[in-house]
Design a protein around this motif. Sequence first.
Motif, mmCIF file in Angstrom:
data_model
loop_
_atom_site.group_PDB
_atom_site.id
_atom_site.type_symbol
_atom_site.label_atom_id
_atom_site.label_comp_id
_atom_site.label_asym_id
_atom_site.label_seq_id
_atom_site.Cartn_x
_atom_site.Cartn_y
_atom_site.Cartn_z
ATOM 1 N N SER A 1 0.815 -1.213 0.000
ATOM 2 C CA SER A 1 0.000 0.000 0.000
ATOM 3 C C SER A 1 0.846 1.258 0.000
ATOM 4 O O SER A 1 0.344 2.354 -0.276
ATOM 5 C CB SER A 1 -0.912 0.010 1.230
ATOM 6 N N GLY A 2 2.116 1.124 0.336
ATOM 7 C CA GLY A 2 2.996 2.280 0.428
ATOM 8 C C GLY A 2 2.828 3.064 1.708
ATOM 9 O O GLY A 2 3.434 4.127 1.876
ATOM 10 N N GLN A 3 2.058 2.552 2.643
ATOM 11 C CA GLN A 3 1.766 3.294 3.873
ATOM 12 C C GLN A 3 2.882 3.182 4.911
ATOM 13 O O GLN A 3 3.125 4.112 5.676
ATOM 14 C CB GLN A 3 0.454 2.794 4.480
ATOM 15 N N PHE A 4 3.571 2.021 4.919
ATOM 16 C CA PHE A 4 4.599 1.790 5.925
ATOM 17 C C PHE A 4 5.886 1.280 5.288
ATOM 18 O O PHE A 4 5.862 0.636 4.240
ATOM 19 C CB PHE A 4 4.108 0.780 6.970
ATOM 20 N N ALA A 5 7.005 1.573 5.980
ATOM 21 C CA ALA A 5 8.308 1.044 5.598
ATOM 22 C C ALA A 5 8.915 0.341 6.803
ATOM 23 O O ALA A 5 8.766 0.802 7.942
ATOM 24 C CB ALA A 5 9.230 2.156 5.124
ATOM 25 N N TYR A 6 9.601 -0.782 6.545
ATOM 26 C CA TYR A 6 10.268 -1.548 7.589
ATOM 27 C C TYR A 6 11.778 -1.457 7.361
ATOM 28 O O TYR A 6 12.255 -1.746 6.262
ATOM 29 C CB TYR A 6 9.806 -2.998 7.578
ATOM 30 N N VAL A 7 12.526 -1.045 8.414
ATOM 31 C CA VAL A 7 13.961 -0.816 8.310
ATOM 32 C C VAL A 7 14.693 -1.698 9.323
ATOM 33 O O VAL A 7 14.369 -1.666 10.523
ATOM 34 C CB VAL A 7 14.309 0.663 8.593
ATOM 35 N N THR A 8 15.662 -2.483 8.857
ATOM 36 C CA THR A 8 16.458 -3.303 9.774
ATOM 37 C C THR A 8 17.572 -2.468 10.393
ATOM 38 O O THR A 8 18.267 -1.723 9.703
ATOM 39 C CB THR A 8 17.075 -4.505 9.052
ATOM 40 N N ASN A 9 17.746 -2.593 11.718
ATOM 41 C CA ASN A 9 18.803 -1.901 12.451
ATOM 42 C C ASN A 9 19.758 -2.948 13.019
ATOM 43 O O ASN A 9 19.477 -3.578 14.043
ATOM 44 C CB ASN A 9 18.201 -1.071 13.581
ATOM 45 N N GLU A 10 20.889 -3.145 12.331
ATOM 46 C CA GLU A 10 21.759 -4.279 12.641
ATOM 47 C C GLU A 10 22.297 -4.253 14.068
ATOM 48 O O GLU A 10 22.329 -5.284 14.744
ATOM 49 C CB GLU A 10 22.927 -4.351 11.651
ATOM 50 N N ASN A 11 22.750 -3.105 14.537
ATOM 51 C CA ASN A 11 23.372 -3.056 15.858
ATOM 52 C C ASN A 11 22.391 -2.769 16.983
ATOM 53 O O ASN A 11 22.785 -2.738 18.156
ATOM 54 C CB ASN A 11 24.490 -2.019 15.881
ATOM 55 N N SER A 12 21.108 -2.572 16.657
ATOM 56 C CA SER A 12 20.075 -2.428 17.684
ATOM 57 C C SER A 12 19.266 -3.707 17.859
ATOM 58 O O SER A 12 18.469 -3.804 18.793
ATOM 59 C CB SER A 12 19.109 -1.290 17.321
#
Length: 351
Positions: free
Chosen positions: A223-234
């Motif tokens: 839908s383009g409403q959300f983005a998921y971002v990986t945080n390697e060191n968190s």
Amino acid sequence: MMERVYSVGKERKYFKKIKFKSNPSCHCHCCGFCCPCRCKPPFLPVPPSCNYLVYVTDAGQLVTPDNRVSVIDTATNTIVATIPVGTGPLEVAITPNGAFGYVTAFLSNNVTVFDTATNTVVATIPVGVNPLGVAVSPNGTLAYVANHGSNTVSVIDTATNTVTTTIPVGLQPQGVAFTPNSALAYVANENSNSVSVINTATNTVVATIPVGIRPRSIVFTPSGQFAYVTNENSNTVSVINVVTNTVIATIPVGTGPVGTAITPDGTLVYIVNKGSNTVSVINTATNTVIATIPVGSSPDQVTILPDGTLAYVTNQADNTVSVIDIATNTVIDTIPGFNGPTGIKTGTICL
């Protein structure tokens, strides 16, 4: 269109002339051309035979980098071809129509473009220093390349395969993703702990979003409403509201999350945990982890087939690719024969 006249049948009661217009490439789906019958036009075209191929970058080892892309036929889960590219290829993107692949060569400072029909190189494009992430816009007109060593993004016109502009972003950019409407591109800045938001019409940064420590890759919901971002060191995944460009949730996952992919229906996000040799499965309705899947050693990236049935994960340290059945969230196959596999994407070939 061509007009054709056919006589059908040998017995008198079936003998008649069928007159119809058809495309020469069409095929009959009945017995009208081989035996007496009362089949009538129109005759429908036979749909093309399509097959999913998965493209894997063989980065090699630190002291002995490789320079190829391996092609997996998902019908057999075997390597059926290799494509020569630049040195130290880390990621690959496939155009929406499946016709071309774009591969970043970290040590050659260029992007290799290959034709998926022939598995041959059709262009080599100089970009910035240490290109890493690459993505092709959903409308197929642009390829964005994150130059890890230049802190920039190179914008490639896919019609000419030339760099048209260079955009300054944060420190050591890596993952790149476009919104489904191609209007925006998100870039994960690994050493700025942020995501740069680029307006693709103007090729300018319009927002910077703080996320976790060492963001690596990004995926949008359909839908383009959300983005998921990986945080390697968190050891987390940040969920961004695209309308407000703010983080609305932070999801704990495994150790060292890096790669990410989403199912076509947008219900599940698969997160590759490099440090714990697992894949976390996130339910996007609740933003919680609903499954953890053991895979190979030092897994890096993941791709999901367009039909949503299987996920393929590169295991960099043991030179394999794990195949996950999405219905059961279990590994059903392990494909050998790679050399430090990292990037992975799916393409479709229709014959």
